[in-house]
Scaffold this motif. Structure first.
Motif, short mmCIF file in Angstrom:
data_model
loop_
_atom_site.label_atom_id
_atom_site.label_comp_id
_atom_site.label_asym_id
_atom_site.label_seq_id
_atom_site.Cartn_x
_atom_site.Cartn_y
_atom_site.Cartn_z
N VAL A 216 -73.56 0.79 -21.84
CA VAL A 216 -74.61 1.72 -21.41
C VAL A 216 -75.88 0.93 -21.08
O VAL A 216 -76.54 1.16 -20.06
CB VAL A 216 -74.89 2.77 -22.52
N GLU A 217 -76.16 -0.09 -21.97
CA GLU A 217 -77.32 -0.95 -21.74
C GLU A 217 -77.16 -1.68 -20.41
O GLU A 217 -78.07 -1.72 -19.59
CB GLU A 217 -77.37 -1.96 -22.87
N MET A 218 -75.94 -2.22 -20.24
CA MET A 218 -75.66 -2.95 -19.00
C MET A 218 -75.80 -2.02 -17.80
O MET A 218 -76.34 -2.39 -16.76
CB MET A 218 -74.25 -3.53 -19.03
N LYS A 219 -75.32 -0.78 -17.98
CA LYS A 219 -75.39 0.18 -16.88
C LYS A 219 -76.85 0.46 -16.54
O LYS A 219 -77.22 0.60 -15.38
CB LYS A 219 -74.70 1.50 -17.30
N THR A 220 -77.67 0.59 -17.61
CA THR A 220 -79.10 0.84 -17.37
C THR A 220 -79.69 -0.32 -16.59
O THR A 220 -80.41 -0.11 -15.61
CB THR A 220 -79.83 1.00 -18.73
N ASP A 221 -79.37 -1.55 -17.05
CA ASP A 221 -79.88 -2.73 -16.34
C ASP A 221 -79.38 -2.72 -14.90
O ASP A 221 -80.14 -2.96 -13.96
CB ASP A 221 -79.39 -4.02 -17.01
N LEU A 222 -78.07 -2.44 -14.80
CA LEU A 222 -77.44 -2.46 -13.48
C LEU A 222 -78.10 -1.44 -12.56
O LEU A 222 -78.36 -1.71 -11.39
CB LEU A 222 -75.95 -2.16 -13.64
N THR A 223 -78.38 -0.24 -13.13
CA THR A 223 -79.02 0.81 -12.32
C THR A 223 -80.36 0.31 -11.80
O THR A 223 -80.68 0.47 -10.62
CB THR A 223 -79.22 2.07 -13.19
N LYS A 224 -81.14 -0.32 -12.69
CA LYS A 224 -82.46 -0.82 -12.28
C LYS A 224 -82.29 -1.86 -11.17
O LYS A 224 -83.02 -1.85 -10.17
CB LYS A 224 -83.15 -1.47 -13.48
N MET A 225 -81.32 -2.76 -11.42
CA MET A 225 -81.10 -3.82 -10.42
C MET A 225 -80.65 -3.22 -9.09
O MET A 225 -81.07 -3.66 -8.02
CB MET A 225 -80.05 -4.80 -10.94
N TYR A 226 -79.77 -2.22 -9.20
CA TYR A 226 -79.30 -1.54 -7.98
C TYR A 226 -80.47 -0.94 -7.23
O TYR A 226 -80.57 -1.07 -6.01
CB TYR A 226 -78.32 -0.42 -8.35
#
Ligand code: ATP
Length: 763
Positions: A216-226
């Motif tokens: 979930v943390e990675m997804k949050t990071d990934l979302t920001k990066m996206y």
């Protein structure tokens, strides 16, 4: 008075419903041997919940039911109902009258009722324990059991005393607490085992949940990066698309224009062969022009000739006229002069009358003419003819000249036209020559420009193809993003990148950023995507849910365990307290009993001493349940595990004048007396509501019977007594006497009788 009545129906020999009312302190039951008196005493035991069939003198439950007589059919059920007056609340139940009833069926099933309501045996036992009517039956002494208390072992004796002291209720509470404790400990084990069972699952789920949380943390990071990546990429690509289009448009337009120009130049060059045709035309026009000029010159020569002829004629005419003017001294008539003068005067008058100078000038001309005409008229010319002929010739020549002049004009006009044509054609040819030269120059220029444009366009096309690829990549990445982190990946439009200091980045900066930086971002995205895929946490929601449920269950179990430990602790404390209470009260009770025992013993034996003493006993298991009634779990209630070290009760007696110290050495009568002394002592300390004594006095001689009678009378002050006896002395103490008879039908019958009758019956 506590006991009101007993109603017996179908129980042993009491086939028919028989009722005994107890409205005096002492009631006696008398009757011949075998008439059923003891059955009546057993009816009490039965209704009070006795579980031992043996102590009811039977082998099976069926033995308790009337078995049929000579003319009487056997009964299907035995029932006994005991009615208490409970105004003083001896029984802990909120009724003034309480009935206890027990029914046994041939299939061995038992039913208990309190005031007609079906209850459990446990309820009966607890109710009775509160009124010191315990199951040990210390207050019901059956036939031949007068020395029961002496025969009993130390532990049984202790039980009897506990019962009599009303400690059974604490015993039950203690037993119940022990049972609860056992159950609690069992539950603790079960809960602990359950927790142990789910612990590995929780550990597994926890690890999964940690993974999910990491994901979930990675997804949050990934979302920001996206968001940053998509936002920048889209801005860049949009700008690139705009710039390519804006650069391409003028080039395409230019290319089109060049193509047009090229076509035109080609067309111009193609037209150059029409120039020869024009040269021929020029030559033709030149020829015509030459011809026209020759014609014109010849005409002009004619005019010159005519003009020469005219001028010679004019000269001739002048000579003629000069000859004519030599006749100027000619005389005219006065009248003619007067006439002319008149006409001139008239004209002059007219001139005086007008101020208009033009009219005046006109008048002068008229005067001049008048004078000329007068002169001419008066001339006399013999050469007038010749003059006129010359004039006519001149006129003729002039008209010829005008003819030629007209022709000259036409020739001049034609000449002008041809000259114009010539000039036009000449300039056309010249022009064409120029435009060919231009077209050729243009051709070179156009081709060069076209090459240049082609180069530019090719550059733009390769930029466009990269752009298209990038656009497709973005599309694919958007799809991937939405699959990987959900719809929020596509909400990048709500986001705008900021610099490290948190200031919004300008579009200019985004566009001009080196592509490598964005490429690095894409690589970072790819890396985190791979890590996310490696985490492999499919079905995250379910695992989270399961973890939550399982953890909650574990917390619940832990809480339950805590509660169980707490209740186990409080049960242990309660058991300890009950133990202490039992021990203390028991010791206190024994001390009190010993005082009474000593008194009764001395009264019976006229001296000596007797006492109960506490002895330590080893653990022993007891099961006195041989009446196993199906469906009656309560039978188990009477089985208990004794403690390791337990206090039992021993009896020490010292007869007066005799050196007898053991119970074994007593005579039958002595045993009976000792036993009675102890029973009475017990009853005195904690009087039960009623005592039933079945031929307890059988072994007594007359003197002792009296003493017994006195003691009974004394005892009846505290407890209601029901005495089954053959003893006349005992009978004499009773307020009411019931006779029991049994006819040939084997059925016991009851009747209230007088003392004498009773003595008779007893015999
Ligand atoms: P005693 O004075 O000799 O002690 P008792 O009056 O006490 O005599 P019980 O022992 O009460 O007499 O009665 C025994 C009688 O009851 C016996 O005659 C026996 O036949 C009868 N009896 C016992 N059980 C049953 C039964 N299930 N059905 C019918 N009669 C029975």
């Amino acid at each position: 008075m506590y006991l009101k009545s007993i109603e017996i129906a179908g129980f042993k020999s009491f086939a028919r419903k028989s009722v005994l009312d107890f409205n005096t302190p002492i009631s006696a039951v008398v009757g011949p041997n075998g008439s059923g008196k003891s059955n009546a005493a057993e009816a009490f035991r039965f209704v009070l919940g006795e579980q031992s069939i043996k102590s009811l003198r039977g082998k099976r439950a069926e033995d308790l039911i009337f078995n049929g007589g000579k003319d009487a059919a056997r009964a299907n059920r035995a029932s006994v109902k005991l009615v208490f007056n409970n105004v003083q609340r001896v029984l802990n139940i909120d009724f003034d009258e309480v009935s206890l009833e027990r029914v046994v069926h041939r299939d061995s099933s038992s039913e208990y009722f309190i005031n007609g309501s079906l209850v459990r045996l446990k309820d009966i036992i607890e109710l009775l324990a509160g009124a010191h009517i315990g199951a040990s039956g210390h207050h019901i002494i059956s036939q031949g059991e007068a020395d029961k208390v002496l025969n009993a072992n130390t532990r049984e004796r202790r039980e009897m005393i506990e019962d009599a002291l009303g400690l059974k209720i604490y015993q039950y509470k203690k037993e119940e607490s022990i049972r609860k404790l056992d159950k609690t400990e069992e539950n603790i084990k079960q809960v602990e085992s359950l927790r142990r069972e789910i612990a590995p699952h929780i550990r597994f789920l926890k690890k999964q949940v940690e993974k999910i949380e990491k994901a979930v943390e990675m997804k949050t990071d990934l979302t920001k990066m996206y968001h940053e990546y998509f936002c920048r990429e889209e801005s860049y690509l949009n700008n690139e698309r705009k710039s390519v289009t804006s650069e391409k448009e003028p080039l395409l337009k230019k290319r089109e224009e060049l193509e047009k120009e090229l076509a035109e130049a080609k067309e111009t060059l193609a037209k150059s062969n029409t120039r020869d045709h024009k040269s021929e035309k020029v030559m033709e026009v030149e020829g015509k022009l030459k011809e026209t000029r020759i014609t014109k010159d010849s005409l002009m020569r004619n005019v010159g000739r005519i003009e020469g002829e005219i001028s010679s004629l004019i000269r001739l005419l002048k000579k003629q006229k000069d000859a004519n003017s030599a006749m100027t001294n000619k005389t005219v008539l006065l009248s003619q002069v007067e006439n002319i003068t008149k006409e001139i005067d008239l004209e002059i008058d007219g001139a005086f009358e007008t101020s208009d100078i033009s009219k005046v000038k006109e008048i002068f001309r008229n005067i001049k003419k008048l004078l000329k005409d007068f002169i001419e008229k008066n001339k006399e010319s013999e050469n007038k003819q010749a003059e006129e002929e010359i004039e006519n010739d001149i006129k003729g020549l002039e008209s010829e000249k005008s003819g030629y002049e007209l022709k000259i004009k036409d020739a001049e006009k034609l000449e002008t036209e041809l000259e114009e044509q010539y000039v036009f054609l000449k300039s056309e040819i010249e022009k064409e020559r120029d435009s060919n030269r231009d077209a050729e120059k243009a051709l070179f220029r156009i081709v060069a420009e076209q090459n240049d444009i082609r180069g530019h366009l090719s550059n733009l096309e390769s930029r466009e193809s990269i752009l298209r690829k990038n656009e497709e990549d973005l599309k694919r990445e958007l799809q991937e993003g939405s699959i990987l982190v959900g719809i929020q990946a596509l909400r990048y439009k709500d986001f705008w990148p900021t610099s490290e200091s948190g200031v919004a980045v300008s579009l200019e900066e985004i566009i001009n950023e080196p592509r490598q930086v964005q490429e690095d971002r894409r690589r970072a995205l790819e890396k985190i995507k791979i890590r996310l895929e490696d985490a492999g946490v499919a079905g995250g929601d379910e695992i989270m849910k399961e973890f939550k449920e399982t953890s909650e269950r574990d917390v619940f179990l832990a809480k339950e365990l805590e509660d169980l430990f707490k209740s186990s602790e409080s049960l242990k404390i309660l058991i300890k307290e009950l133990d202490e209470k039992l021990t203390n009260e028991f010791r206190l009770g024994v001390t009190k009993i010993n005082i009474q025992f000593q008194e009764f013993f001395t009264a019976m034996f006229g001296g000596g001493s007797a006492k109960l003493s506490l002895v330590k006993e080893k653990k022993r298991k007891r099961s006195d349940t041989d009446l196993t009634i199906p469906g009656e779990g309560e039978a188990h209630d009477l089985t208990e595990e004794e403690e390791e070290q337990e206090e039992g009760l021993d009896i020490e007696v010292n007869l007066p004048k005799k050196k007898i110290k053991g119970l074994m050495m007593l005579s039958g009568g002595e045993r009976a007396l000792t036993s009675i002394a102890l029973l009475f002592a017990i009853s005195q300390v904690n009087p039960p509501p009623f005592i039933i004594l079945d031929e307890t006095d059988a072994a007594l001689d007359e003197a002792n019977s009296r003493k017994y009678g006195d003691m009974i009378a004394n005892l009846s002050k505290y407890s209601q007594l029901i005495l089954i006896t053959h003893n006349r002395e005992t009978m004499s103490r009773a307020g009411v006497i019931y006779g029991v008879t049994m006819g040939s039908d084997g059925i016991s019958r009851l009747l209230s009788i007088q003392f004498e009758e009773a003595v008779q019956v007893a015999k």
